[in-house]
Scaffold this motif. Structure first.
Motif, short mmCIF file in Angstrom:
data_model
loop_
_atom_site.label_atom_id
_atom_site.label_comp_id
_atom_site.label_asym_id
_atom_site.label_seq_id
_atom_site.Cartn_x
_atom_site.Cartn_y
_atom_site.Cartn_z
N ASP A 117 13.52 -3.74 -3.83
CA ASP A 117 14.12 -2.41 -3.70
C ASP A 117 13.17 -1.39 -4.33
N PHE A 118 12.29 -0.82 -3.52
CA PHE A 118 11.23 0.04 -4.03
C PHE A 118 11.75 1.29 -4.72
N THR A 119 12.86 1.84 -4.26
CA THR A 119 13.36 3.08 -4.87
C THR A 119 13.77 2.85 -6.33
N ARG A 131 0.84 -1.21 0.00
CA ARG A 131 0.00 0.00 0.00
C ARG A 131 0.87 1.26 0.00
N GLU A 132 1.93 1.25 0.80
CA GLU A 132 2.84 2.39 0.84
C GLU A 132 3.58 2.53 -0.49
N PHE A 133 3.96 1.39 -1.08
CA PHE A 133 4.60 1.41 -2.39
C PHE A 133 3.68 2.06 -3.42
N GLN A 134 2.41 1.68 -3.40
CA GLN A 134 1.44 2.23 -4.34
C GLN A 134 1.34 3.75 -4.19
N LYS A 135 1.29 4.24 -2.97
CA LYS A 135 1.20 5.69 -2.73
C LYS A 135 2.43 6.42 -3.26
N LYS A 136 3.61 5.88 -2.97
CA LYS A 136 4.85 6.54 -3.41
C LYS A 136 5.00 6.51 -4.93
#
Length: 141
Positions: free
Chosen positions: A86-88, A4-9
């Motif tokens: 690695d989300f970034t 969910r946090e990944f989706q927002k970012k």
């Protein structure tokens, strides 16, 4: 990072990148951003052509292209996020690829005959966009 946090970012960063492309080109295009059921959707229109990008809470990043004749390449999955990824790097490449593609889309004004463009996290965007960009440069669109 949770999905969910990944989706927002990813959504926030993509919106910034698309806005930067518009500012760079001095364009005021038709962009619709909406959220529904914890997913974000970008609809980018140029005349009768449409690029739709989905950023879902499940971690799925996908897109669909439709040209002026209604031809479509179908939904294509760009990446499916997993919590230890690695989300970034993923967000950076995703936003970079689609900002580049969006700039081409605004410059060409059409997706006619190019609805099958394939972009994914694991591949170089240059390979997927080379024919399209070559056509734009040569003025065939």
């Amino acid at each position: 990072m949770k999905k969910r946090e990944f989706q927002k970012k990813a959504t926030a960063e993509l919106l910034k990148r698309l806005a930067a492309v518009c500012a760079e080109l001095g364009e005021n295009p038709n962009i619709t951003v909406s959220s529904k059921f914890h997913s974000s959707y970008f609809k980018l229109r140029n005349d009768y052509n449409l690029m739709q990008i989905s950023v879902k809470q499940t971690g799925e990043l996908s897109y669909q292209l439709t040209d002026m004749l209604g031809s479509t390449g179908g939904k294509r999955i760009y990446y499916e996020y997993r919590e230890n990824d690695d989300f970034t790097r993923i967000i950076e490449k995703f936003c970079g690829d689609f900002a580049r593609f969006y700039k081409d889309f605004l410059l060409s004004g059409t997706l006619h005959d190019f609805c099958d463009i394939k972009l994914s996290y694991g591949e170089d965007a240059g390979a997927g966009l080379e024919e399209y960009e070559s056509c734009i440069r040569s003025g065939c669109l």
